[in-house]
Design a protein around this motif. Structure first.
Motif, PDB file in Angstrom:
ATOM      1  N   ILE A  72       0.347  -1.090  -0.177  1.00  0.00           N
ATOM      2  CA  ILE A  72      -0.201   0.252  -0.064  1.00  0.00           C
ATOM      3  C   ILE A  72       0.653   1.712  -0.175  1.00  0.00           C
ATOM      4  CG2 ILE A  72      -1.729   1.442   1.049  1.00  0.00           C
ATOM      5  CD1 ILE A  72      -2.994  -1.148   2.269  1.00  0.00           C
ATOM      6  N   TYR A  73       1.861   1.224   0.470  1.00  0.00           N
ATOM      7  CA  TYR A  73       3.245   2.082   0.582  1.00  0.00           C
ATOM      8  C   TYR A  73       3.117   2.085  -0.071  1.00  0.00           C
ATOM      9  CZ  TYR A  73       6.677   5.295   2.231  1.00  0.00           C
ATOM     10  OH  TYR A  73       7.568   6.092   2.434  1.00  0.00           O
ATOM     11  N   GLU A  74       4.039   1.244  -1.491  1.00  0.00           N
ATOM     12  CA  GLU A  74       4.488   1.435  -2.451  1.00  0.00           C
ATOM     13  C   GLU A  74       3.669   2.158  -3.377  1.00  0.00           C
ATOM     14  OE1 GLU A  74       6.747  -2.309  -2.613  1.00  0.00           O
ATOM     15  OE2 GLU A  74       7.585  -1.218  -1.705  1.00  0.00           O
ATOM     16  N   GLY A  75       2.363   1.883  -3.446  1.00  0.00           N
ATOM     17  CA  GLY A  75       0.949   2.036  -4.813  1.00  0.00           C
ATOM     18  C   GLY A  75       0.379   0.819  -5.631  1.00  0.00           C
ATOM     19  N   VAL A  76       0.975  -0.374  -4.335  1.00  0.00           N
ATOM     20  CA  VAL A  76       1.045  -1.465  -5.444  1.00  0.00           C
ATOM     21  C   VAL A  76      -0.923  -1.634  -5.215  1.00  0.00           C
ATOM     22  CG1 VAL A  76       1.162  -4.135  -6.114  1.00  0.00           C
ATOM     23  CG2 VAL A  76       3.014  -2.046  -5.984  1.00  0.00           C
ATOM     24  N   VAL A  77      -1.256  -1.798  -3.955  1.00  0.00           N
ATOM     25  CA  VAL A  77      -2.172  -1.876  -3.738  1.00  0.00           C
ATOM     26  C   VAL A  77      -2.611  -1.207  -3.047  1.00  0.00           C
ATOM     27  CG1 VAL A  77      -3.959  -3.407  -1.949  1.00  0.00           C
ATOM     28  CG2 VAL A  77      -1.605  -4.184  -3.250  1.00  0.00           C
ATOM     29  N   LYS A  78      -3.812  -0.409  -4.030  1.00  0.00           N
ATOM     30  CA  LYS A  78      -4.832   1.144  -3.162  1.00  0.00           C
ATOM     31  C   LYS A  78      -5.886   0.588  -2.511  1.00  0.00           C
ATOM     32  CE  LYS A  78      -6.934   4.946  -5.299  1.00  0.00           C
ATOM     33  NZ  LYS A  78      -7.274   6.250  -6.732  1.00  0.00           N
ATOM     34  N   ILE A  79      -6.286   1.604  -1.747  1.00  0.00           N
ATOM     35  CA  ILE A  79      -7.564   1.009  -0.703  1.00  0.00           C
ATOM     36  C   ILE A  79      -8.877   2.271  -1.719  1.00  0.00           C
ATOM     37  CG2 ILE A  79      -8.648   1.893   1.257  1.00  0.00           C
ATOM     38  CD1 ILE A  79      -5.450   1.350   3.030  1.00  0.00           C
ATOM     39  N   ILE A  80      -9.452   2.157  -1.978  1.00  0.00           N
ATOM     40  CA  ILE A  80     -10.431   2.665  -3.110  1.00  0.00           C
ATOM     41  C   ILE A  80     -11.585   3.172  -1.602  1.00  0.00           C
ATOM     42  CG2 ILE A  80     -12.310   2.241  -4.361  1.00  0.00           C
ATOM     43  CD1 ILE A  80     -10.282   1.840  -5.721  1.00  0.00           C
ATOM     44  N   LYS A  81     -11.700   2.439  -0.840  1.00  0.00           N
ATOM     45  CA  LYS A  81     -12.286   2.998   0.132  1.00  0.00           C
ATOM     46  C   LYS A  81     -13.147   2.389   1.690  1.00  0.00           C
ATOM     47  CE  LYS A  81     -17.451   4.941   0.610  1.00  0.00           C
ATOM     48  NZ  LYS A  81     -18.837   5.233   0.050  1.00  0.00           N
ATOM     49  N   VAL A  82     -12.857   2.937   2.417  1.00  0.00           N
ATOM     50  CA  VAL A  82     -12.911   2.786   3.866  1.00  0.00           C
ATOM     51  C   VAL A  82     -14.268   2.832   4.663  1.00  0.00           C
ATOM     52  CG1 VAL A  82     -11.807   2.299   6.602  1.00  0.00           C
ATOM     53  CG2 VAL A  82     -10.544   2.783   4.661  1.00  0.00           C
ATOM     54  N   VAL A  83     -14.840   2.514   5.437  1.00  0.00           N
ATOM     55  CA  VAL A  83     -15.843   2.666   6.060  1.00  0.00           C
ATOM     56  C   VAL A  83     -16.237   1.683   7.307  1.00  0.00           C
ATOM     57  CG1 VAL A  83     -17.928   3.045   4.053  1.00  0.00           C
ATOM     58  CG2 VAL A  83     -17.724   0.856   5.063  1.00  0.00           C
ATOM     59  N   ARG A  84     -16.774   2.197   8.784  1.00  0.00           N
ATOM     60  CA  ARG A  84     -16.311   1.869   9.804  1.00  0.00           C
ATOM     61  C   ARG A  84     -17.221   2.202  10.795  1.00  0.00           C
ATOM     62  NH1 ARG A  84     -11.492   4.416  13.299  1.00  0.00           N
ATOM     63  NH2 ARG A  84     -11.969   3.141  14.602  1.00  0.00           N
ATOM     64  N   GLU A  85     -17.821   1.483  12.001  1.00  0.00           N
ATOM     65  CA  GLU A  85     -18.166   1.631  13.481  1.00  0.00           C
ATOM     66  C   GLU A  85     -17.280   1.263  14.063  1.00  0.00           C
ATOM     67  OE1 GLU A  85     -21.788   0.129  13.496  1.00  0.00           O
ATOM     68  OE2 GLU A  85     -23.549   1.030  11.763  1.00  0.00           O
ATOM     69  N   PRO A  86     -16.601   2.963  14.548  1.00  0.00           N
ATOM     70  CA  PRO A  86     -15.336   3.036  15.270  1.00  0.00           C
ATOM     71  C   PRO A  86     -15.552   1.501  16.505  1.00  0.00           C
ATOM     72  CG  PRO A  86     -15.861   5.462  15.014  1.00  0.00           C
ATOM     73  CD  PRO A  86     -16.931   4.080  14.461  1.00  0.00           C
ATOM     74  N   GLY A  87     -14.725   0.892  16.876  1.00  0.00           N
ATOM     75  CA  GLY A  87     -14.526  -0.302  18.058  1.00  0.00           C
ATOM     76  C   GLY A  87     -15.460  -1.451  18.038  1.00  0.00           C
ATOM     77  N   GLN A  88     -16.070  -1.544  16.646  1.00  0.00           N
ATOM     78  CA  GLN A  88     -17.021  -2.401  16.177  1.00  0.00           C
ATOM     79  C   GLN A  88     -16.661  -3.000  14.727  1.00  0.00           C
ATOM     80  OE1 GLN A  88     -19.446  -3.949  18.000  1.00  0.00           O
ATOM     81  NE2 GLN A  88     -19.110  -2.315  19.365  1.00  0.00           N
ATOM     82  N   ARG A  89     -16.942  -2.513  13.488  1.00  0.00           N
ATOM     83  CA  ARG A  89     -16.609  -3.491  12.651  1.00  0.00           C
ATOM     84  C   ARG A  89     -15.960  -2.224  11.701  1.00  0.00           C
ATOM     85  NH1 ARG A  89     -17.017  -8.460  10.095  1.00  0.00           N
ATOM     86  NH2 ARG A  89     -18.706  -8.769  11.845  1.00  0.00           N
ATOM     87  N   SER A  90     -15.133  -2.435  10.441  1.00  0.00           N
ATOM     88  CA  SER A  90     -14.735  -1.844   9.604  1.00  0.00           C
ATOM     89  C   SER A  90     -14.467  -2.500   8.107  1.00  0.00           C
ATOM     90  CB  SER A  90     -13.042  -0.908   9.912  1.00  0.00           C
ATOM     91  OG  SER A  90     -12.825  -0.585  10.648  1.00  0.00           O
ATOM     92  N   LYS A  91     -15.090  -2.249   7.475  1.00  0.00           N
ATOM     93  CA  LYS A  91     -14.692  -2.208   5.736  1.00  0.00           C
ATOM     94  C   LYS A  91     -13.673  -1.690   4.750  1.00  0.00           C
ATOM     95  CE  LYS A  91     -19.778  -5.046   5.720  1.00  0.00           C
ATOM     96  NZ  LYS A  91     -18.854  -5.902   5.942  1.00  0.00           N
ATOM     97  N   LEU A  92     -12.773  -2.380   4.393  1.00  0.00           N
ATOM     98  CA  LEU A  92     -11.845  -2.198   3.393  1.00  0.00           C
ATOM     99  C   LEU A  92     -12.546  -2.373   1.919  1.00  0.00           C
ATOM    100  CD1 LEU A  92     -10.626  -1.779   5.916  1.00  0.00           C
ATOM    101  CD2 LEU A  92      -8.566  -1.388   4.666  1.00  0.00           C
ATOM    102  N   ALA A  93     -11.954  -1.131   0.901  1.00  0.00           N
ATOM    103  CA  ALA A  93     -12.053  -2.243  -1.134  1.00  0.00           C
ATOM    104  C   ALA A  93     -11.252  -1.751  -1.020  1.00  0.00           C
ATOM    105  CB  ALA A  93     -13.915  -1.129  -1.359  1.00  0.00           C
ATOM    106  N   VAL A  94     -10.532  -3.023  -1.742  1.00  0.00           N
ATOM    107  CA  VAL A  94      -8.286  -2.555  -2.176  1.00  0.00           C
ATOM    108  C   VAL A  94      -8.735  -3.105  -3.391  1.00  0.00           C
ATOM    109  CG1 VAL A  94      -7.954  -2.481   0.164  1.00  0.00           C
ATOM    110  CG2 VAL A  94      -8.177  -5.192  -0.915  1.00  0.00           C
ATOM    111  N   VAL A  95      -7.447  -3.034  -4.257  1.00  0.00           N
ATOM    112  CA  VAL A  95      -7.583  -2.827  -6.087  1.00  0.00           C
ATOM    113  C   VAL A  95      -5.854  -2.962  -5.395  1.00  0.00           C
ATOM    114  CG1 VAL A  95      -7.607  -0.691  -6.641  1.00  0.00           C
ATOM    115  CG2 VAL A  95      -8.107  -2.595  -7.832  1.00  0.00           C
ATOM    116  N   SER A  96      -5.359  -4.620  -6.688  1.00  0.00           N
ATOM    117  CA  SER A  96      -4.018  -4.037  -6.576  1.00  0.00           C
ATOM    118  C   SER A  96      -3.716  -2.910  -8.187  1.00  0.00           C
ATOM    119  CB  SER A  96      -3.685  -5.826  -6.699  1.00  0.00           C
ATOM    120  OG  SER A  96      -2.937  -5.699  -7.310  1.00  0.00           O
ATOM    121  N   ARG A  97      -3.032  -2.810  -8.824  1.00  0.00           N
ATOM    122  CA  ARG A  97      -2.333  -2.011  -9.527  1.00  0.00           C
ATOM    123  C   ARG A  97      -1.566  -3.294 -10.716  1.00  0.00           C
ATOM    124  NH1 ARG A  97      -3.054   3.123  -9.487  1.00  0.00           N
ATOM    125  NH2 ARG A  97      -3.413   4.664  -7.894  1.00  0.00           N
ATOM    126  N   ASP A  98      -1.145  -4.985  -9.593  1.00  0.00           N
ATOM    127  CA  ASP A  98       0.189  -5.865 -10.295  1.00  0.00           C
ATOM    128  C   ASP A  98      -1.189  -6.631 -10.479  1.00  0.00           C
ATOM    129  OD1 ASP A  98       1.351  -7.500 -10.828  1.00  0.00           O
ATOM    130  OD2 ASP A  98       3.100  -6.535  -9.945  1.00  0.00           O
TER     131      ASP A  98
END
Length: 463
Positions: free
Chosen positions: A215-241
């Motif tokens: 992620i730091y190098e930009g190979v994997v990109k976080i498209i969106k993050v949604v969360r309810e703090p302390g309960q659950r988070s959902k991340l959508a990720v995509v790879s450029r490679d």
């Protein structure tokens, strides 16, 4: 005592992270203010600080003239010659002031000026440094608590972690390390406040950026993050490679990467899904860990109906609707969930309604087709225009009917005439039927000895 001034300047500059030149300028301004307070605001005074010896020198400058017009800026030649025999008309005559004689009030004024200048310099540095770091994570040490808010030592400034920006249920003690997101920098009347957050979705993204090199190098990109703090988070990720699995990169070997984030978030559950432009697949992944049976998507209304087995219903909805709520926020679609049993029941009801509507349509089509000059095609057009019976047509106007595709003015008038005749015939037939029924009922009443048609009640004989 004076050499100590250099030490004070150096120490203050190091402590406040302020250039020593700025501190020197503050001291010069302070001495100048104090000197003018004693000798007059109109006096031409200059202050210098010897950075080698720490000596403070203040000079009052006056122009050498024959006749004095401005006593605060001029001096007579004969007076100046008493101090310097080489001085001439037009020269500047410098009178050295004894800084030690400025007095207590002047010294207090100097102190206030120095404090103010140092504070302004410190304010500018904080705004410049932290203002450019909004959206980054930072580590700090808990100093104290004020009205539920944590005051955090960030090294060069104090940060504020408001109560509403803390993950629900987490507690901190004085001296404990805390990591948070720099959410904002507010320039208050005292000192700029660095506002921190541990509930912002971006905080989760930045934690993954720290833990996942891809992620730091930009190979994997976080498209969106949604969360309810302390309960659950959902991340959508995509790879450029294509050779890099974005979900696997975020999870890490044996889950080591995602577990590091979970630990920082005090056990908050995290769902990582692979982003896709295929809406159905994206919605299905967004509702993980629930298994989906079928999905119906309305892209225009940005909504979706999702069907799951009864055993998966509570998992798909989540605690207090949390899973479906986060799934909707992640995908941007309003997701509605129903069980397979509810779906089959709804499907059956819809089929029955469709059959009823079909029968009603066929019946109406047959009725309207009885009108002279109306074929099946014209009858369908009339039905589609909202006329479902001969009675509807009889109450219509010629203009309304002629507006129907395929129906002209003459045809409309014929339809109205025919509809009225058919309606009249139907009324006559109904009247005849009602008369026959009434006659039959009357004969029956005569046979039973009840000519007026009223009910007869036989009273019981009291034994």
């Amino acid at each position: 005592m004076e050499p100590n001034l250099i030490q004070v300047i150096n120490a203050l500059g190091k402590e406040k992270n302020i250039p020593k030149e700025t501190i020197v300028e503050a001291i010069q301004a302070a001495i100048l203010t104090a000197s003018r307070k004693k000798y007059g605001t109109e006096e031409n005074i200059e202050v210098e600080i010897n950075m080698q010896t720490g000596e403070i020198e203040a000079y009052l400058y006056r122009e050498v003239v024959e006749n004095v017009e401005d006593a605060s800026r001029q001096i007579l030649l004969k007076e100046a010659l008493e101090y310097d025999e080489t001085i001439e008309l037009g020269d500047e005559f410098a009178i050295r002031l004894d800084v030690a004689e400025l007095g207590r009030i002047a010294a207090q004024t100097a102190k206030q000026v120095i404090v103010q200048r140092v504070r302004e310099a410190e304010r500018a540095i904080i705004l410049k440094e932290f203002g450019g770091r909004i959206g980054e994570t930072i580590n700090g040490i808990v100093m104290r608590m004020e009205r539920g808010d944590l005051i955090v030592d960030l090294g060069k400034a104090e940060g504020v972690l408001p109560q509403r920006q803390k993950i629900p249920g987490e507690r901190y003690n004085r001296g404990e390390r805390v990591r948070a997101l720099i959410k904002n920098v507010v320039d208050s009347s005292k000192m700029p406040q660095v506002i921190l957050s541990r509930t912002d979705p971006l905080f989760v993204a930045k934690l993954f950026e720290t833990e996942v090199p891809e992620i730091y190098e930009g190979v994997v990109k976080i498209i969106k993050v949604v969360r309810e703090p302390g309960q659950r988070s959902k991340l959508a990720v995509v790879s450029r490679d294509s050779n890099v699995d974005p979900v696997g990169a975020c999870v890490g070997i044996k889950g080591i990467r995602v577990q590091a984030v979970v630990q920082e978030l005090r056990g908050e559950k995290i769902d990582i899904i692979s982003h896709t432009d295929v809406v159905r697949d994206y919605i299905e992944k967004a509702l993980s860990p629930a298994a989906i049976s079928r999905i119906a998507v309305n892209e225009e209304e940005k909504s979706a109906w999702v069907v799951v087995e009864e055993s998966q219903l509570s998992l798909a909805i989540g605690k207090k609707g949390q899973n479906v709520r986060l799934g909707s926020e992640l995908t941007g679609y309003q997701i509605n969930i129903m069980s397979e049993e509810e779906y089959q029941r709804t499907l059956k009801e819809q089929q029955e309604e469709a059959e009823t509507e079909k029968e009603s349509y066929s019946k109406s089509l047959e009725e309207i087709s009885k009108i002279r000059g109306v074929g099946e095609k014209t009858a369908s057009a009339i039905l589609n225009a909202g006329y479902r019976s001969i009675a509807d047509l009889a109450s219509a106007t010629s203009d309304a009917l002629s507006a129907i595709p395929g129906v002209g003015v003459k045809t409309a008038e014929k339809i109205l005439q025919s509809a009225a005749e058919l309606l009249k015939e139907a009324a006559e037939k109904q009247a005849e039927a009602d008369a026959l029924q009434e006659s039959a009922e009357s004969e029956e009443n005569h046979e039973t000895g009840n000519p007026d048609g009223s009910e007869m009640h036989q009273e019981s004989d009291p034994a």
